[in-house]
Design an enzyme around this catalytic site. Structure first.
Site, PDB file in Angstrom:
ATOM      1  N   ASN A  12      39.880  42.182  49.532  1.00 38.16           N
ATOM      2  CA  ASN A  12      38.668  42.254  48.708  1.00 38.16           C
ATOM      3  C   ASN A  12      37.732  43.234  49.412  1.00 38.16           C
ATOM      4  O   ASN A  12      37.051  42.873  50.370  1.00 38.16           O
ATOM      5  CB  ASN A  12      38.043  40.862  48.600  1.00 38.16           C
ATOM      6  CG  ASN A  12      36.777  40.867  47.766  1.00 38.16           C
ATOM      7  OD1 ASN A  12      36.298  41.920  47.344  1.00 38.16           O
ATOM      8  ND2 ASN A  12      36.232  39.681  47.539  1.00 38.16           N
ATOM      9  N   ARG A  90      41.355  42.570  44.845  1.00 36.19           N
ATOM     10  CA  ARG A  90      40.340  42.170  43.883  1.00 36.19           C
ATOM     11  C   ARG A  90      39.665  43.441  43.363  1.00 36.19           C
ATOM     12  O   ARG A  90      39.208  44.274  44.150  1.00 36.19           O
ATOM     13  CB  ARG A  90      39.292  41.296  44.564  1.00 36.19           C
ATOM     14  CG  ARG A  90      38.202  40.920  43.604  1.00 36.19           C
ATOM     15  CD  ARG A  90      37.001  40.353  44.305  1.00 36.19           C
ATOM     16  NE  ARG A  90      36.021  39.962  43.314  1.00 36.19           N
ATOM     17  CZ  ARG A  90      34.728  39.903  43.553  1.00 36.19           C
ATOM     18  NH1 ARG A  90      34.260  40.214  44.746  1.00 36.19           N
ATOM     19  NH2 ARG A  90      33.899  39.530  42.616  1.00 36.19           N
ATOM     20  N   HIS A 179      33.759  36.730  37.424  1.00 30.48           N
ATOM     21  CA  HIS A 179      34.278  35.489  38.025  1.00 30.48           C
ATOM     22  C   HIS A 179      35.573  35.023  37.343  1.00 30.48           C
ATOM     23  O   HIS A 179      35.962  33.864  37.449  1.00 30.48           O
ATOM     24  CB  HIS A 179      33.250  34.334  37.945  1.00 30.48           C
ATOM     25  CG  HIS A 179      32.040  34.530  38.799  1.00 30.48           C
ATOM     26  ND1 HIS A 179      30.765  34.220  38.350  1.00 30.48           N
ATOM     27  CD2 HIS A 179      31.890  34.994  40.045  1.00 30.48           C
ATOM     28  CE1 HIS A 179      29.886  34.492  39.296  1.00 30.48           C
ATOM     29  NE2 HIS A 179      30.551  34.959  40.350  1.00 30.48           N
ATOM     30  N   ARG A 240      19.268  37.113  41.462  1.00 28.05           N
ATOM     31  CA  ARG A 240      19.272  37.754  40.134  1.00 28.05           C
ATOM     32  C   ARG A 240      18.564  36.872  39.119  1.00 28.05           C
ATOM     33  O   ARG A 240      18.724  35.643  39.128  1.00 28.05           O
ATOM     34  CB  ARG A 240      20.713  38.015  39.678  1.00 28.05           C
ATOM     35  CG  ARG A 240      21.331  39.221  40.356  1.00 28.05           C
ATOM     36  CD  ARG A 240      22.806  39.368  40.013  1.00 28.05           C
ATOM     37  NE  ARG A 240      23.636  39.082  41.164  1.00 28.05           N
ATOM     38  CZ  ARG A 240      24.944  38.844  41.124  1.00 28.05           C
ATOM     39  NH1 ARG A 240      25.579  38.857  39.975  1.00 28.05           N
ATOM     40  NH2 ARG A 240      25.613  38.592  42.223  1.00 28.05           N
ATOM     41  N   GLU A 383      39.952  32.061  44.893  1.00 29.19           N
ATOM     42  CA  GLU A 383      40.269  33.339  44.245  1.00 29.19           C
ATOM     43  C   GLU A 383      41.385  34.076  44.978  1.00 29.19           C
ATOM     44  O   GLU A 383      42.223  34.727  44.352  1.00 29.19           O
ATOM     45  CB  GLU A 383      39.001  34.207  44.176  1.00 29.19           C
ATOM     46  CG  GLU A 383      38.003  33.675  43.163  1.00 29.19           C
ATOM     47  CD  GLU A 383      36.607  34.228  43.339  1.00 29.19           C
ATOM     48  OE1 GLU A 383      35.911  33.761  44.269  1.00 29.19           O
ATOM     49  OE2 GLU A 383      36.197  35.100  42.574  1.00 29.19           O
TER      50      GLU A 383
END
Ligand code: AMP
Length: 404
Positions: A12, A90, A179, A240, A383
């Site tokens: 990743n 990823r 996601h 955010r 993940e």
């Protein structure tokens, strides 16, 4: 140490870090996990953990290329380099081009590059990771696993914005969702735990970490989600804002003279839990402060939980019935308080919390509602394992010939 070539290296690659793991797809065990971080800065370092304790090696001012060399050396020292059969990457944005994970070739790399305008912070770094691993592991096939791919099953009524259609036709402006790799893992795992058939299940999943989103999954397919063209849309997150009135851009320009870049930075980096609490983007810190009476922290958490519950209520309308609500991500897995607040707010959907189970399921897995209630449960996401599974499955289907 296992020397039969059978393991997957999961990468990743971010703008200043490379996270990695070597996973055996048969046992689904991670044999080593680590991160090369602060790349390009003075304090660059490689932190990794095998079967024993955590280890840290200074990398001076290493860039991504030097960091990958250090990872390769580490894997060789740990007798893992020769056990690899493939590398899974990823990749954040696959646009509309990728509905599934795919073996990487020239055309795939070009398509990832073509999506850069949709994820300018992530895709260039992901692509860099692919290019560098191709250099150092040239004999291994590589696979791209996209955060957006799972959401490509959404119908147009869910992914279109009500703006002039030409923006979609000309520039692919639409809701993509992120996601996705986490959602595939937790939705499948939840069904296994509940003893229901994934292909006939109706689920809501909330991935609540530093970034937060939710998805409605019907019969194993995403039908609506909260994140949009970029990961700014939807829920309140660490820094955010999530949803707001887009006219805020012109309002802040008029009132404060802020440029587009200023407001974009504020909404992405200075808003959410951090902006509201004026204290932290970290839910654990906020819960501690709230427990000690900090009213801004209490306010931030209450906005976070209310907006999340309201959104989940909206997403439920995409499903014909609700078999389960899955909480995952750092907050979803660990914060019994957030789960409690959300479940209470969602009483209209037939949820009744089992207070004791909710407390006990700290970071474990399991159902947190009472018998007879609509089911809510906690699933720890993985993940990396999902990337390893996809990679193993693709290289087992195809001849293991790299095609750069
Ligand atoms: P992630 O991005 O998935 O690693 O999640 C990070 C978020 O999870 C941060 O807001 C953390 O504060 C939050 N988190 C982790 N552990 C806990 C905990 N025990 N209680 C509340 N929040 C937590």
């Amino acid at each position: 140490m296992n020397t039969t070539p059978s393991n997957i290296l999961v990468i990743n690659c971010g703008s200043s870090s490379i996270k990695f793991a070597v996973i055996n797809p048969a046992s689904e065990q991670a044999l080593i996990t680590g991160i090369a971080e602060r790349l390009g800065e003075a304090g660059a370092q490689l932190v990794w953990r095998g079967s024993q304790q955590k280890n840290t090696t200074a990398l001076e001012t290493a860039d991504h290329d030097l960091a990958m060399q250090a990872i390769l050396t580490l894997l060789a020292e740990q007798q893992l380099a020769d056990t690899l059969i493939a590398i899974g990457h990823r990749v954040v944005h696959g646009g509309e081009a990728f509905t599934h994970s795919t073996l990487i070739n020239k055309a795939v790399k070009q398509a990832i590059a073509d999506c850069q305008s949709l994820a300018p912070l992530h895709n260039p770094a992901n692509l860099l990771g692919i290019t560098i691993t191709e250099k150092y592991f040239s004999q291994l096939p590589q696979v791209a696993v996209f955060d957006t791919a799972f959401h490509q099953t959404m119908p147009a009524k869910a992914y279109l914005y009500a703006i002039p259609y030409r923006f979609y036709k000309e520039k692919s402006v639409r809701r993509y969702g992120f996601h996705g790799t986490s959602y595939r893992y937790v939705a499948e795992t939840a069904c296994q735990q509940l003893g229901i058939d994934y292909q006939h299940s109706q689920l809501l999943c909330a991935h609540l970490g530093n970034g937060c989103s939710a998805v409605a999954v019907s019969n194993g397919q995403a039908v609506d989600t909260t994140m949009g063209l970029t990961p700014l849309e939807g829920l309140v997150m660490g820094t955010r804002s999530g949803n707001l009135d887009p006219n805020l851009f012109s309002f802040l320009a008029d009132e404060y003279g802020y440029s587009l870049e200023d407001t974009s930075r504020i909404l992405n980096k200075e808003s959410g839990l951090l902006g509201l609490s004026e204290l932290s983007n970290d839910m654990r810190t906020l819960e501690e402060a709230a427990n000690q009476g900090n009213q801004q922290a209490q306010l931030a958490i209450s906005v976070f939980c209310y907006q999340l519950a309201k959104t989940l209520g909206g997403l439920a309308t995409a499903l014909p019935r609700l078999d389960g609500l899955v909480f995952t991500g750092g907050i979803g897995e660990n914060s019994s308080f957030v789960r409690q607040q959300v479940i209470k707010q969602l009483a209209i959907l037939g949820f009744t919390l089992d207070e004791q189970a909710n407390q006990q399921h700290g970071n474990k897995q399991g159902v947190i509602t009472q018998p007879g209630s609509t089911c809510a449960l906690v699933v720890k996401t993985d993940e990396e394992l999902m990337i390893a599974r996809d990679t193993a499955s693709l290289v087992n289907q195809a001849p293991a010939t790299p095609n750069h």
